[in-house]
Scaffold this motif. Structure first.
Motif, PDB file in Angstrom:
ATOM      1  N   LEU A  47      -6.744   1.711   9.881  1.00 47.24           N
ATOM      2  CA  LEU A  47      -7.358   2.649   8.937  1.00 47.24           C
ATOM      3  C   LEU A  47      -6.573   2.705   7.630  1.00 47.24           C
ATOM      4  N   VAL A  48      -5.236   2.635   7.724  1.00 48.79           N
ATOM      5  CA  VAL A  48      -4.400   2.700   6.519  1.00 48.79           C
ATOM      6  C   VAL A  48      -4.494   1.412   5.714  1.00 48.79           C
ATOM      7  N   GLN A  88       4.857   9.858   9.906  1.00 46.68           N
ATOM      8  CA  GLN A  88       3.690   9.725  10.768  1.00 46.68           C
ATOM      9  C   GLN A  88       3.388   8.253  11.057  1.00 46.68           C
ATOM     10  N   MET A  89       3.571   7.401  10.057  1.00 48.88           N
ATOM     11  CA  MET A  89       3.369   5.964  10.285  1.00 48.88           C
ATOM     12  C   MET A  89       4.383   5.442  11.303  1.00 48.88           C
ATOM     13  N   CYS A  90       5.606   5.967  11.240  1.00 47.44           N
ATOM     14  CA  CYS A  90       6.608   5.555  12.228  1.00 47.44           C
ATOM     15  C   CYS A  90       6.148   5.894  13.650  1.00 47.44           C
ATOM     16  N   ILE A  91       5.523   7.056  13.805  1.00 53.04           N
ATOM     17  CA  ILE A  91       5.056   7.480  15.127  1.00 53.04           C
ATOM     18  C   ILE A  91       3.960   6.549  15.635  1.00 53.04           C
ATOM     19  N   ILE A 120       0.825  -1.212   0.000  1.00 53.08           N
ATOM     20  CA  ILE A 120       0.000   0.000   0.000  1.00 53.08           C
ATOM     21  C   ILE A 120       0.857   1.259   0.000  1.00 53.08           C
ATOM     22  N   MET A 121       1.975   1.225   0.732  1.00 50.01           N
ATOM     23  CA  MET A 121       2.834   2.409   0.846  1.00 50.01           C
ATOM     24  C   MET A 121       4.003   2.388  -0.127  1.00 50.01           C
ATOM     25  N   HIS A 160      -6.194   7.540   3.259  1.00 49.65           N
ATOM     26  CA  HIS A 160      -5.025   7.448   2.400  1.00 49.65           C
ATOM     27  C   HIS A 160      -3.785   7.183   3.255  1.00 49.65           C
ATOM     28  N   PRO A 161      -2.800   6.499   2.691  1.00 52.82           N
ATOM     29  CA  PRO A 161      -1.571   6.256   3.472  1.00 52.82           C
ATOM     30  C   PRO A 161      -0.995   7.549   4.021  1.00 52.82           C
TER      31      PRO A 161
END
Length: 543
Positions: free
Chosen positions: A94-95, A107-110, A40-41, A101-102
């Motif tokens: 949610l992602v 932010q994903m790391c957080i 996805i990312m 949206h991704p």
């Protein structure tokens, strides 16, 4: 007296602690949804491994939960952990479910870090409370609780497989909601109580812990049977989930049984009260009361305003602990064991794909279930050998490093079935590592500051993940993928993908072996003292 402070309340608290640990292994389930995140990312393997490092880096902030364990109640610590997990895994859901949206990579790391940190609050609340409630049975307590952490990965994986056909989106939703609900239940019952006061209570505790061990082993075998029997139909899968829920509820029989024992004991006391209280007092001299035993003088004394360094085996502050050579031996040997183990668990998805396996959930479950057996057996048997022969507990860590080295060599050879064997061996040794190190730390440095001590030790999880997974495996995998025409640039296929990674981790395990043997030699006197104190203590001679 509050019902929660009675023996039954103490055991009910331990049951809820088991449930919390049974959902605290979500940090080890990254392989179940890592491919979905990667797709996805549009991530490279190095970027994906950096996400896994961010997840494990959440444990570095476990120092906060360690500090809080001496200042906040168990309930507050559990609530903090449940809230963090709900947010961290909720956003990942949610992602992956593409409801949003991704998010930007940072932010994903957080949010992965937040999810990873949530388990440190749960584990700290459970371990610190239970170690203090059962100080005479640290090995079994550590083995059982850490055993259920090991099983939790298989529990989550198998439930998701049975109900949702290994859907990564559904899997993340379970990781977000279930731990929060369980922690809310534990808030009501888990708290510090009075430890066993005499040999009779200690023996009763040991008997109950044996029951918990049997229940846990049955649950592990049940999960293993589901994993190795292949694909299952709709009905069988639902029956499996119902049976698993029943097994997880079975520990409740222990506090119920303790209530029945208490009622029987009260009945016997009432019967004795009806009999004459003074018999033959004229001829029998009064039995002198046992004098209060003299308290041992601690080496921690104030001498001209200078506080002396405590002996190994006594309570240490964090600064005092970090001044000792034994702490750094334990810390570095722990890094060699759990760092390499984390690398395997974080990269199991890509390791399986490199060797031609489409579905790697079986390997995730095998690592989890056999990790459970490593935790349970090492906790139980090491305790027995310590009490009977004074065997230093670090020797178990040394033995685990031998098997882990063998496991990495087998996986490097990439023979048919090698990933199955390697997953089992790494799982066993990782489980032994976590269980034994937790108990050793409490025996060498005391329980007074145990919450913070525990979280300093588990800094090795993010550190090991960064060194072995983020740097070593990430760089070497991408380098092999770049040379692989079949991989398409960011995917590597073939046994060469992780060959060098496995060999380096085998070498690290050998280093860990040497450190563990050294620690066992250096702490032999400490364990001899524990053995002597137990064998010749006044309570041990009570008939």
């Amino acid at each position: 007296m509050s019902p929660l402070l009675t023996p039954a309340g103490k055991w009910l608290g331990f049951v809820t602690a088991i449930w919390v640990q049974a959902i605290s292994g979500n940090n080890y389930t990254f392989s179940n949804y890592s491919d979905a995140l990667k797709s996805i990312m549009a991530l490279t393997q190095l970027e994906l491994n950096t996400l896994s490092v961010a997840k494990d880096a959440g444990k570095a902030f476990g120092l906060l939960s360690g500090i809080a364990s001496d200042r906040m109640s168990t309930s507050v610590i559990l609530l903090i952990g449940s809230f963090e997990g709900l947010i961290g895994y909720g956003v990942q859901w949610l992602v992956v479910s593409q409801r949003i949206h991704p998010l930007p990579y940072w932010q994903m790391c957080i949010f992965l870090c937040l999810g990873g940190n949530s388990t440190t609050w749960m584990n700290t609340a459970v371990l610190v409370t239970c170690m203090r409630n059962f100080p005479k049975n640290r090995g079994p307590v550590s083995g059982i609780l850490k055993g259920y952490v090991g099983l939790s990965t298989a529990i989550f994986t198998d439930i998701c497989t049975a109900l949702f056909s290994s859907n990564p989106s559904a899997f993340l939703l379970i990781l977000a909601i279930v731990p929060a609900v369980i922690c809310l239940a534990a808030v009501l019952f888990l708290r510090e109580t009075t430890p066993a006061a005499d040999l009779i209570e200690e023996k009763e505790e040991a008997r109950f812990f044996n029951i918990f061990n049997v229940i846990a082993i049955v649950a592990a075998v049940y999960l293993l049977a589901f994993d190795i029997t292949g694909n299952h139909g709709h009905v069988v899968s639902h029956v499996f989930v119902a049976g698993l829920m029943l097994l997880l509820a079975t520990p409740l029989f222990v506090p119920l049984y303790s209530v029945l024992l208490k009622l029987k004991s009260n009945s016997d006391i009432e019967q004795q009260i009806k009999e004459p209280l003074l018999v033959g007092t004229e001829d029998s001299p009064a039995k002198p009361q046992n004098p209060e035993p003299a308290r041992a003088v601690s080496p921690i004394v104030e001498n001209a305003g200078i506080k002396q360094q405590p002996m190994i085996g006594e309570d240490h502050t964090i600064i005092e602990m970090m001044r000792t050579f034994d702490f750094w031996i334990l810390f570095l040997s722990f890094l060699c064991g759990v760092g390499t183990g984390m690398c395997v668990m974080n990269n199991m998805g890509q390791m399986g794909l490199a060797l031609g396996y489409v579905d790697v959930s079986i390997f995730v479950s095998l690592t989890s279930i056999w990790g459970f057996f490593g935790r349970i057996i090492s906790g139980l048997v090491s305790e027995q050998l310590l009490w009977k022969f004074g065997t230093p507990r670090p020797l178990w860590n040394a033995a685990s490093q031998v098997l882990m080295t063998l496991g990495f060599v087998i996986m490097a050879l990439a023979l048919p079935g090698s990933l199955y064997i390697g997953s089992i061996l790494v799982g066993i040794c990782y489980g032994v590592r976590l269980t034994i190190t937790v108990a050793v730390a409490s025996e060498l440095f005391g329980l007074k500051y145990y919450g913070l001590l525990y979280n300093i030790l588990i800094l090795n999880l993010p550190l090991g993940s960064f060194l072995f997974s983020g740097l070593l495996a990430g760089y070497l995998y991408d380098a092999e993928a770049a040379r692989s025409p079949a991989g398409g640039g960011n995917t590597c296929v073939g046994p060469h993908c992780y060959f060098l990674v496995f060999l380096i981790m085998a070498l690290a395990s050998v280093v860990g072996l040497g450190l563990d043997v050294l620690l066992a030699i250096r702490t032999k006197k400490v364990y001899s003292k524990i053995y002597t104190d137990k064998k010749f203590s006044p309570s041990s001679t009570v008939a």
